[in-house]
Design a protein around this motif. Structure first.
Motif, PDB file in Angstrom:
ATOM      1  N   HIS A 252      32.557 122.185   0.540  1.00  6.66           N
ATOM      2  CA  HIS A 252      34.213 122.336   1.104  1.00  6.66           C
ATOM      3  C   HIS A 252      34.188 121.180   2.255  1.00  6.66           C
ATOM      4  CE1 HIS A 252      38.095 123.643   2.273  1.00  6.66           C
ATOM      5  NE2 HIS A 252      37.669 123.462   3.378  1.00  6.66           N
ATOM      6  N   TYR A 253      33.301 121.270   3.221  1.00  2.17           N
ATOM      7  CA  TYR A 253      33.339 120.592   4.263  1.00  2.17           C
ATOM      8  C   TYR A 253      33.057 119.162   4.096  1.00  2.17           C
ATOM      9  CZ  TYR A 253      33.972 125.096   6.161  1.00  2.17           C
ATOM     10  OH  TYR A 253      34.608 126.437   6.512  1.00  2.17           O
ATOM     11  N   MET A 254      32.810 118.809   2.765  1.00  2.82           N
ATOM     12  CA  MET A 254      32.612 117.219   2.367  1.00  2.82           C
ATOM     13  C   MET A 254      34.007 116.670   2.233  1.00  2.82           C
ATOM     14  SD  MET A 254      29.377 116.315   2.469  1.00  2.82           S
ATOM     15  CE  MET A 254      29.233 114.998   1.308  1.00  2.82           C
ATOM     16  N   HIS A 255      34.815 117.717   1.460  1.00  2.00           N
ATOM     17  CA  HIS A 255      36.252 117.180   1.240  1.00  2.00           C
ATOM     18  C   HIS A 255      36.944 117.551   2.197  1.00  2.00           C
ATOM     19  CE1 HIS A 255      35.224 116.975  -3.008  1.00  2.00           C
ATOM     20  NE2 HIS A 255      34.649 118.265  -2.883  1.00  2.00           N
ATOM     21  N   GLU A 256      36.851 118.413   3.226  1.00  7.16           N
ATOM     22  CA  GLU A 256      37.669 118.834   4.456  1.00  7.16           C
ATOM     23  C   GLU A 256      36.760 119.006   5.578  1.00  7.16           C
ATOM     24  OE1 GLU A 256      40.640 121.886   4.234  1.00  7.16           O
ATOM     25  OE2 GLU A 256      40.993 121.458   1.916  1.00  7.16           O
ATOM     26  N   PRO A 257      36.403 117.707   6.223  1.00  4.89           N
ATOM     27  CA  PRO A 257      35.433 117.978   7.398  1.00  4.89           C
ATOM     28  C   PRO A 257      36.121 118.741   8.627  1.00  4.89           C
ATOM     29  CG  PRO A 257      35.874 115.551   6.546  1.00  4.89           C
ATOM     30  CD  PRO A 257      36.748 116.336   5.804  1.00  4.89           C
ATOM     31  N   PHE A 336      18.963 122.926  -1.152  1.00  3.64           N
ATOM     32  CA  PHE A 336      20.008 123.545  -0.669  1.00  3.64           C
ATOM     33  C   PHE A 336      21.118 122.728  -0.395  1.00  3.64           C
ATOM     34  CE2 PHE A 336      17.801 127.559   1.128  1.00  3.64           C
ATOM     35  CZ  PHE A 336      16.962 127.785   0.061  1.00  3.64           C
ATOM     36  N   ALA A 337      21.174 121.553   0.137  1.00  2.29           N
ATOM     37  CA  ALA A 337      22.021 120.648   0.499  1.00  2.29           C
ATOM     38  C   ALA A 337      22.593 120.073  -0.627  1.00  2.29           C
ATOM     39  CB  ALA A 337      21.495 119.588   1.447  1.00  2.29           C
ATOM     40  N   GLU A 338      21.713 119.695  -1.797  1.00  4.72           N
ATOM     41  CA  GLU A 338      22.179 119.073  -2.943  1.00  4.72           C
ATOM     42  C   GLU A 338      23.134 120.001  -3.801  1.00  4.72           C
ATOM     43  OE1 GLU A 338      18.718 117.392  -4.417  1.00  4.72           O
ATOM     44  OE2 GLU A 338      18.671 115.665  -3.140  1.00  4.72           O
ATOM     45  N   LEU A 339      22.910 121.481  -3.422  1.00  6.19           N
ATOM     46  CA  LEU A 339      23.570 122.248  -4.381  1.00  6.19           C
ATOM     47  C   LEU A 339      24.670 122.952  -3.489  1.00  6.19           C
ATOM     48  CD1 LEU A 339      20.312 123.829  -5.996  1.00  6.19           C
ATOM     49  CD2 LEU A 339      22.313 122.659  -7.203  1.00  6.19           C
ATOM     50  N   GLY A 340      25.261 122.292  -2.419  1.00  8.74           N
ATOM     51  CA  GLY A 340      26.238 122.849  -2.063  1.00  8.74           C
ATOM     52  C   GLY A 340      26.463 122.859  -0.367  1.00  8.74           C
ATOM     53  N   TRP A 341      25.121 123.081   0.237  1.00  3.22           N
ATOM     54  CA  TRP A 341      25.091 123.434   1.701  1.00  3.22           C
ATOM     55  C   TRP A 341      25.328 122.038   2.463  1.00  3.22           C
ATOM     56  CZ3 TRP A 341      25.646 123.394   6.293  1.00  3.22           C
ATOM     57  CH2 TRP A 341      25.028 124.265   7.207  1.00  3.22           C
ATOM     58  N   MET A 342      26.275 121.402   2.634  1.00  3.62           N
ATOM     59  CA  MET A 342      26.564 120.366   3.441  1.00  3.62           C
ATOM     60  C   MET A 342      27.939 120.205   3.696  1.00  3.62           C
ATOM     61  SD  MET A 342      25.459 117.563   0.386  1.00  3.62           S
ATOM     62  CE  MET A 342      24.792 116.246   1.697  1.00  3.62           C
ATOM     63  N   GLY A 343      28.201 119.246   4.667  1.00  2.00           N
ATOM     64  CA  GLY A 343      29.622 118.981   5.182  1.00  2.00           C
ATOM     65  C   GLY A 343      29.654 117.685   6.336  1.00  2.00           C
ATOM     66  N   PHE A 344      30.761 117.828   6.735  1.00  3.04           N
ATOM     67  CA  PHE A 344      30.846 116.741   7.828  1.00  3.04           C
ATOM     68  C   PHE A 344      31.720 117.165   9.063  1.00  3.04           C
ATOM     69  CE2 PHE A 344      30.126 113.303   4.572  1.00  3.04           C
ATOM     70  CZ  PHE A 344      29.255 112.499   5.200  1.00  3.04           C
ATOM     71  N   PHE A 345      31.142 116.787  10.298  1.00  2.00           N
ATOM     72  CA  PHE A 345      31.987 116.967  11.410  1.00  2.00           C
ATOM     73  C   PHE A 345      32.849 115.792  11.502  1.00  2.00           C
ATOM     74  CE2 PHE A 345      28.960 120.179  12.759  1.00  2.00           C
ATOM     75  CZ  PHE A 345      29.781 121.215  13.011  1.00  2.00           C
ATOM     76  N   GLU A 346      34.121 115.758  11.692  1.00  2.00           N
ATOM     77  CA  GLU A 346      34.988 114.533  12.222  1.00  2.00           C
ATOM     78  C   GLU A 346      35.226 114.636  13.701  1.00  2.00           C
ATOM     79  OE1 GLU A 346      38.667 111.715  10.416  1.00  2.00           O
ATOM     80  OE2 GLU A 346      37.940 113.782   9.193  1.00  2.00           O
ATOM     81  N   VAL A 347      34.984 113.668  14.240  1.00  2.00           N
ATOM     82  CA  VAL A 347      35.069 113.820  15.725  1.00  2.00           C
ATOM     83  C   VAL A 347      36.364 112.535  16.245  1.00  2.00           C
ATOM     84  CG1 VAL A 347      34.232 113.395  18.181  1.00  2.00           C
ATOM     85  CG2 VAL A 347      32.854 114.293  16.161  1.00  2.00           C
ATOM     86  N   THR A 348      37.271 113.212  16.940  1.00  4.11           N
ATOM     87  CA  THR A 348      38.558 112.349  17.053  1.00  4.11           C
ATOM     88  C   THR A 348      38.796 112.482  18.742  1.00  4.11           C
ATOM     89  OG1 THR A 348      40.089 114.141  16.610  1.00  4.11           O
ATOM     90  CG2 THR A 348      39.408 112.667  14.766  1.00  4.11           C
ATOM     91  N   GLU A 349      39.718 111.784  19.128  1.00  3.79           N
ATOM     92  CA  GLU A 349      40.058 111.690  20.443  1.00  3.79           C
ATOM     93  C   GLU A 349      40.962 112.907  20.485  1.00  3.79           C
ATOM     94  OE1 GLU A 349      38.951 110.335  22.938  1.00  3.79           O
ATOM     95  OE2 GLU A 349      38.342 108.244  22.444  1.00  3.79           O
TER      96      GLU A 349
END
Length: 349
Positions: A252-257, A336-349
């Motif tokens: 999910h957090y790959m699509h919505e960081p 685990f990461a390749e099967l879904g457990w991964m995402g992104f933080f997006e850092v903004t001002e």
């Protein structure tokens, strides 16, 4: 019959809920082993067959689950804290009350792939209950499922309030209601879950949630996030999971960081509710964090970028992002990461 391998599921070679592997891959929007997608030829074709590829695994571009149909969105779960209905007793003590119900609910856990979950308040994970040490807690639990359940809280409380079969109210049968009442202690990051056998299945179906007891003197102000690690054993063979997630939905957090502000203190309440695998882990790119195991002490035990948690373990991660940009976070168990457990933080001002 032994279930399909986890990597086979991701590559489209396994079975899920009675469907053939090719049908699963097509319905789920999972990556396929097609070299032309990356332009790197046979090498990437082999990598993609194991759920990888140069760009990393995720659902097919644009493919997402129906959050409205599921009734929850993992982005909203991040910052959703339920402080209950608050009142004062005759002595002036804070009393917090919640109404929790269980139900059997089909969830879309990958695009087009549905999982028969057992849930608290219609979501996986259940609501994040939050209080302060010393509060009196009263949880009214109604079992709307077709199966007997309980609510077991990690923490200190009388035996009859432990949510264990044979103690206190014991099993809460379908249609029944019971009340758990106890003092909030100790402060820290805890969890609650059903404690009915077969225990692993009740947890693997989705019956768990976060339970935060704040210290009497609040922690420093921060952007606070809840991340519950878990998985889906879609073959129901109790031999590992075919999908892994944080807060309900793989990738999910790959699509919505997760959006955070530069230099702001970020506090992550990290809980491992994974079943059928002995450990889980959390790793963040381009940064380090202070780690407070179980959150029961106010001093961190280490400064790191990776921690490992066993089943039921949890801890608080605190960090600031000094640079703008996108930073991946994931299980450092690559499978685990390749099967879904991964995402992104997006850092903004």
């Amino acid at each position: 019959m032994r279930g399909a391998s986890r990597r086979g599921f991701l590559a489209g070679g396994g079975a899920l809920l009675g469907l053939g592997g090719a049908a699963v891959a097509a319905r789920a929007g999972l990556p396929e082993a097609r070299a032309e997608q990356s332009g790197h030829g046979a090498h990437d074709s082999a990598a993609a067959a194991h759920g990888g590829g140069a760009s990393g695994p995720t659902f097919r571009k644009g493919a997402v689950v129906d959050h409205h149909s599921n009734g929850f969105n993992p982005t909203e779960i991040l910052r959703d804290f339920d402080y209950g209905t608050v009142s004062k007793d005759a002595t002036g003590r804070t009393v917090r009350e919640w109404e929790i119900f269980s139900s059997d609910r089909e969830l879309e856990v990958a695009p087009g792939v549905h999982f028969p979950a057992w849930v608290f308040n219609n979501r996986v994970p259940g609501p994040t209950l939050r209080c302060t040490e010393g509060d009196l807690l009263r949880i009214t639990f109604t079992n709307g499922s077709e199966h007997p359940h309980t609510m077991h809280f990690h923490g200190i409380h009388p035996a009859e309030m432990d949510g264990t079969p044979g103690l206190g109210a014991g099993l809460i049968q379908p249609g029944q209601t019971s009340v758990y009442e106890f003092d909030a202690s100790p402060f820290g990051l805890h969890l609650y879950h059903c404690h009915v056998g077969p225990l692993a299945e009740h947890l693997a179906r989705g019956m768990y949630g976060t339970f935060i007891v704040d210290p009497p003197q609040p922690r420093p102000a921060a952007d606070e996030l809840v991340m519950v690690q878990h998985g889906y054993n879609t073959t129901f063979d109790a031999e590992g999971n075919q999908l892994y997630a944080v807060n309900g939905i793989p990738f999910h957090y790959m699509h919505e960081p997760v959006r955070v502000k530069r230099n702001q203190l970020v506090r992550i309440y990290l809980v491992n509710a994974l079943e059928y695998d002995p450990i889980n882990s959390f790793h963040i790119h381009g940064n380090f964090f202070d780690y407070y195991p179980t959150g029961t002490r106010l001093q961190p035990t280490e400064y790191t970028d990776t921690i490992v948690q066993g089943q039921g373990q949890r801890g608080i991660c605190e960090l600031r992002f000094p640079y703008l940009g996108k930073y991946m976070f994931h299980a450092h168990k690559s499978e685990f990461a390749e099967l879904g457990w991964m995402g992104f933080f997006e850092v903004t001002e």
